[in-house]
Scaffold this motif. Structure first.
Motif, PDB file in Angstrom:
ATOM      1  N   LYS A   1      16.412 -20.538 -11.162  1.00 31.07           N
ATOM      2  CA  LYS A   1      16.956 -20.430 -12.493  1.00 31.07           C
ATOM      3  C   LYS A   1      18.242 -21.086 -12.436  1.00 31.07           C
ATOM      4  O   LYS A   1      18.718 -21.473 -13.750  1.00 31.07           O
ATOM      5  N   LYS A   2      19.051 -20.707 -11.474  1.00 29.80           N
ATOM      6  CA  LYS A   2      20.544 -21.287 -11.552  1.00 29.80           C
ATOM      7  C   LYS A   2      20.779 -22.278 -10.621  1.00 29.80           C
ATOM      8  O   LYS A   2      21.004 -22.233  -9.396  1.00 29.80           O
TER       9      LYS A   2
ATOM     10  N   LEU B   1      14.131 -27.514 -10.198  1.00 31.17           N
ATOM     11  CA  LEU B   1      14.267 -27.036 -11.687  1.00 31.17           C
ATOM     12  C   LEU B   1      13.106 -26.006 -11.557  1.00 31.17           C
ATOM     13  O   LEU B   1      13.259 -24.982 -12.347  1.00 31.17           O
TER      14      LEU B   1
ATOM     15  N   LYS C   1      10.434 -32.433 -20.194  1.00 34.84           N
ATOM     16  CA  LYS C   1      10.917 -33.881 -21.038  1.00 34.84           C
ATOM     17  C   LYS C   1      11.943 -34.566 -20.081  1.00 34.84           C
ATOM     18  O   LYS C   1      12.048 -35.932 -20.141  1.00 34.84           O
ATOM     19  N   PHE C   2      13.049 -33.929 -19.590  1.00 35.15           N
ATOM     20  CA  PHE C   2      13.991 -34.537 -18.786  1.00 35.15           C
ATOM     21  C   PHE C   2      13.479 -35.251 -17.738  1.00 35.15           C
ATOM     22  O   PHE C   2      13.631 -36.341 -17.495  1.00 35.15           O
TER      23      PHE C   2
ATOM     24  N   MET D   1       2.434 -20.208 -23.590  1.00 33.16           N
ATOM     25  CA  MET D   1       3.484 -21.285 -24.457  1.00 33.16           C
ATOM     26  C   MET D   1       4.652 -21.273 -23.213  1.00 33.16           C
ATOM     27  O   MET D   1       5.340 -20.228 -22.872  1.00 33.16           O
TER      28      MET D   1
ATOM     29  N   GLN E   1      10.261 -26.432 -21.188  1.00 33.70           N
ATOM     30  CA  GLN E   1       9.782 -27.679 -21.982  1.00 33.70           C
ATOM     31  C   GLN E   1      10.826 -28.786 -21.696  1.00 33.70           C
ATOM     32  O   GLN E   1      10.648 -30.053 -21.639  1.00 33.70           O
ATOM     33  N   LEU E   2      12.029 -28.391 -21.778  1.00 36.47           N
ATOM     34  CA  LEU E   2      13.578 -29.084 -21.437  1.00 36.47           C
ATOM     35  C   LEU E   2      13.154 -29.847 -20.268  1.00 36.47           C
ATOM     36  O   LEU E   2      13.426 -31.175 -19.947  1.00 36.47           O
TER      37      LEU E   2
ATOM     38  N   THR F   1       8.462 -21.947 -21.873  1.00 31.64           N
ATOM     39  CA  THR F   1       9.906 -21.457 -22.536  1.00 31.64           C
ATOM     40  C   THR F   1      10.488 -22.812 -22.850  1.00 31.64           C
ATOM     41  O   THR F   1      10.059 -23.969 -22.409  1.00 31.64           O
ATOM     42  N   LEU F   2      11.630 -22.642 -23.602  1.00 26.41           N
ATOM     43  CA  LEU F   2      12.362 -23.864 -24.029  1.00 26.41           C
ATOM     44  C   LEU F   2      12.697 -24.530 -22.698  1.00 26.41           C
ATOM     45  O   LEU F   2      13.056 -25.540 -22.726  1.00 26.41           O
ATOM     46  N   GLN F   3      13.305 -23.630 -21.547  1.00 27.73           N
ATOM     47  CA  GLN F   3      13.815 -24.249 -20.505  1.00 27.73           C
ATOM     48  C   GLN F   3      12.737 -25.209 -19.854  1.00 27.73           C
ATOM     49  O   GLN F   3      13.029 -26.254 -19.219  1.00 27.73           O
TER      50      GLN F   3
END
Lengths: 816, 58
Positions: B38-39, B34, B11-12, B1, B7-8, B3-5
């Motif tokens: 990470k930063k 991206l 989508k972005f 699965m 997924q975001l 991570t939220l990051q």
């Protein structure tokens, strides 16, 4: 994620040396307050993450893993403090060992050192939220909305998302400044072109009319249409050495500068005054000044963070995330300073744009001065232009503006003293020159026009590129914000649904229609819960503390489900449901079993009843539960198990510590009595609080065992089984003749009196007591496997058994 | 699965591509940035947004 197979803990926190077999399953650790349960949680957390949550965060100033991680007697020998965990990695189908020492928390020894194993364990190390204590629950439930948003976003690792959004916003702002500067450059070069052509608008038709008039005079073909390739001076012989000077145009440039110079003292003065006013406000408010200085300082620091060491002060942090959270919290506090900073920089940009226009006026005059051999004035203008170029940079930072305070007061443009006289002399010099011939005028007009058109086109090209870059950055930032909002709304929606469903399942008897609402807005996260269909309220408004605890755990589980999905295989729950009542605890067990069948929970509790409920609900078994009966600074947690207790007592007596041995014996008797009362079905007067005294338990357990042995003997006789009858009789006789049994009434195990009396015994007096109880408890165990005997089935028992079936006494007599 | 990051970020980039406001070369550069860091740093983004349309090959 992982599942924990076993842990070996040495000299960490309150633990001296403990081995626990977790069997990859949900596991409970119970014991009274201060018995060392949380020490085990700390040690596991440390083994997995290198951190101990209890030693970080709010209210823990001055605490650290390095100093306070080792046992209090080993603070000077942190190498002696370590945790070795055997874990299973379901995603990789591999087992691994992690050995982590307090002396080097960030460098665990991992075996096997496979890249995939190390990566999986590194991921765990970034998730301290695998541990939930009651302190964390309060962070979700009782905090104000802004803080809750921060806490939950930190758990969901949304701060990384915030970091990306911040970088996109900064990039957008930087490119907007670049675009504004490029626009000012366009304006400046456009003015220079218009001035030279003596037209008021930059229409192709007007430009060509001015140009073709000169071309016609020189007998050159007219330019019918202005295209990107058009050369206004095409046809002029490049080999002819003509002066790069057009008297009329030069005169106009000089007058333009001269006219503009009259307003130089007032140029962007309002912006400069406003900056000075803001700077004065800062000086008068040291706190605001400090916040602003901190703001840019911390902003710079955040950009430089690349590990657990603070780039601003070199202080080592538990990990990079803690450091980032700390800096972000500080940044959030200086919101007013940030607003002021934005206003200052906006005015700084306005002054920079004005400066670009002045540079645009100085450039042509500088060339005139050079062409006329006025090197002194040309030098003055060159230095001034360079100065104004440098000024642009200072105007883009608060530090730069602060450094410009004097200059902003006296006049930011800093017109050189020699400027007015130099300009006047140069103007007079140019005007006094004989007029150029019409042909020369036309020729120099065309060459200058071409130069200025090229400058204008270059400025336009740069501006176009800057516009595209800014538009791209803006589109990216806006899109990111939209997607972020959509994703967060969806995320909170899912968390809200899961949370409500979990809470309803725990409280289905009294809140089966429970709903909750999580509403994110402008950095806040409002959280409201339904109170018996009377509306939505903050969680602490009407719900009891027990219900709030339940909410905290349910919200945590919903968040972890969202964060890890099917990889949520491990969590440490440290005394988190202590105020949830008995009925709801059973439902809580059911929730964990049904909704998280693949998650291993390590649950600690000081509540013995709750520990028993976990067993009866099937959440844990006797093999996956552990009880501590006490703790001393010398021994660490004292485990309730028959295997170790006699050794511990002997060891205490050998050291002359009768009181320690007495306490251990007392706790062990309590533990075994409860266990046997349960396993043998001893009739005990029910207590709603489950807080049974040893005096209520042990005599009834003895009585029950005698009764069972009698039944077994009778049953054996009825079946004609001599061996069984002998075995039953032998056990009953041993029980009756045990001095522990004989003395149990005499020693009556009254907590208030005898417990203290034992503690006051001398070693020689206490040793017979220990031997008597050891002898007595032996009557309740199998001589082979040493397990405690039990009856089965629990209601209307038919046999008395042990784990290995060596003991298997029939209780049912032959029907007559 | 994911991570939220992750997924975001997906989508972005998907939405950015749909909007046609940003050319594909820049979107690809953003994807790499991206994915790899990470930063994300503002200056790295400035470089990407300032790329000439269609790439940096003159």
């Amino acid at each position: 994620m992982i599942k924990l197979k076993s842990a070996h803990i040495e000299e960490v926190r309150g633990i001296r040396k403990v081995d626990i077999d977790f069997q990859k399953g949900t596991f409970s650790i119970s014991g009274p307050n201060g018995s060392g349960k949380s020490g085990v949680i700390d040690a596991i957390e440390f083994g997995l993450t290198g951190q101990i949550g209890r030693l970080t965060g709010r209210g823990t100033k001055g605490l650290s893993v390095a100093e306070h991680g080792p046992h209090v007697d080993k603070t000077k020998f942190p190498d002696a403090a370590f945790v070795e965990l055997q874990v299973f990695l379901p995603g990789l189908n591999k087992s691994a060992t992690i050995l982590r020492k307090v002396s080097s928390p960030t460098k665990p020894k991992i075996v096997p050192a496979d890249d995939d194993v190390k990566a999986a364990l590194a991921e765990i190390a970034e998730h301290p939220e695998i541990t939930l204590s009651r302190r964390e629950i309060l962070r979700f439930i009782l905090v104000e909305p802004t803080k809750r948003s921060e806490e939950i976003q930190a758990i969901l690792k949304l701060d990384e998302i915030g970091q990306t959004r911040g970088a996109l916003n900064t990039a957008q702002n930087k490119l907007q400044t670049v675009q504004r500067t490029a626009m000012a450059q366009v304006q400046s070069s456009r003015d220079a072109l218009l001035r030279h052509l003596q037209i008021s608008t930059l229409r192709s038709e007007d430009l060509l009319e001015a140009v073709n008039k000169r071309r016609k005079l020189l007998g050159l073909p007219e330019i019918p249409e202005l295209t990107a390739d058009s050369k206004l001076d095409s046809g002029l012989s490049a080999s002819i050495n003509r002066p790069d000077f057009n008297k009329q145009s030069a005169t106009r440039d000089l007058h333009a500068l001269s006219d503009s110079a009259k307003s130089f003292p007032d140029l962007a003065k309002a912006d400069a005054d406003s900056i000075l006013s803001d700077l004065a406000k800062l000086e008068a408010d040291p706190a605001l000044l400090a916040a602003l200085q901190r703001h840019s300082f911390i902003q710079k620091g955040l950009e430089l963070v690349d590990g657990p060491e603070c780039p601003l002060c070199d202080k080592p942090w538990e990990n990079e995330q803690h450091l980032r959270d700390h800096l972000n919290r500080k940044l959030a506090k200086s919101a007013e300073a940030q607003k002021l900073q934005e206003a200052l920089l906006q005015k700084g940009t306005a002054i920079a744009q004005a400066g670009i226009r002045v540079i645009g006026l100085l450039g042509p005059v500088q060339k005139i001065a050079e062409a006329q051999g006025d090197t002194g004035f040309a030098q003055v203008l060159t230095i001034w232009k360079t100065d104004l170029d440098g000024l642009k940079i200072s105007l883009t930072t608060v530090d730069g503006l602060t450094g410009l305070k004097d200059r902003l007061t006296t006049g930011w443009l800093a017109t050189p003293g020699a400027f007015a006289k130099g300009l006047q002399d140069l103007t007079e010099n140019v005007i006094s020159k004989p007029d150029q011939t019409a042909a020369l005028d036309a020729q120099t007009f065309l060459t200058t026009a071409q130069l200025r058109l090229s400058d204008y086109r270059e400025a336009m090209r740069k501006n176009k590129a800057a516009e595209i870059a800014y538009a791209t950055a803006k589109a990216a930032y806006d899109t990111y914000c939209v997607v972020l909002e959509e994703q967060l709304n969806a995320l909170y929606d899912e968390v809200e649904k899961d949370f409500s469903a979990f809470y309803r399942s725990v409280n289905q008897d009294d809140e089966s229609a429970f709903t909750a609402k999580l509403t994110p807005s402008e950095g806040k996260l409002e959280f409201e819960v339904n109170f018996y269909d009377r509306g939505l309220f903050p969680p602490a408004a009407y719900h009891s503390e027990g219900h709030q605890d339940g909410m905290g755990v349910c919200l945590y589980l919903a968040l972890m489900k969202r964060l890890f999905g099917d990889r949520f295989t491990f969590a440490l729950l440290d005394d988190v449901v202590m105020s949830v009542d008995a009925g709801h605890r059973y439902q809580f067990c059911k929730l964990l079993k049904t909704q998280f069948p693949n998650t291993q929970f390590i649950i600690t509790t000081h509540d013995r009843l709750w520990a028993e409920q976990m067993k009866s609900a099937g959440l844990v078994t006797r093999k996956t539960s552990l009880s501590f009966h006490g703790w001393t600074v010398d021994t660490g947690p004292l485990v309730e198990s028959d295997e170790e207790i006699w050794g511990e007592i002997d060891s205490s007596l050998a050291k002359g510590k009768v009181e320690v041995g007495a306490a251990a014996l007392r706790h062990h008797l309590e533990y075994v009595s409860r266990l046997l009362a349960d396993q043998l079905g001893a009739p005990i007067a029910f207590r709603a609080d489950g807080n049974y005294e040893l005096g209520e338990l042990l005599p009834n357990v003895l009585k029950r065992m005698r009764e069972l042995c009698g039944k077994a003997s009778d049953a054996a006789q009825s079946w004609g089984s001599v061996a069984d009858q002998e075995a039953a009789t032998k056990r009953k006789t041993a029980l009756s003749t045990s001095s522990g049994a004989v003395n149990v009434e005499q020693w009556a195990v009254n907590k208030a009196v005898h417990y203290n009396e034992w503690a006051n015994f001398g070693k020689k007096d206490f040793e017979p007591v220990v031997a008597a109880f050891k002898d007595l408890l032996g009557c309740f165990r199998c001589e082979g496997c040493e397990s405690w005997l039990y009856v089965t089935p629990r209601t209307n028992p038919e046999s008395l058994r042990c784990a290995c079936n060596k003991v298997g006494l029939n209780l049912k007599p032959k029907a007559k | 699965m994911a991570t939220l990051q992750q997924q975001l970020a997906e989508k972005f980039l998907e939405k950015l591509a749909e909007s046609k406001q940003v050319d594909t070369e820049k979107i690809e550069q953003l994807r790499l940035l991206l994915r790899d860091s990470k930063k994300v740093k503002a200056d790295d983004l400035v470089k990407i947004f300032s790329l000439p349309a269609g790439g940096d090959v003159a």
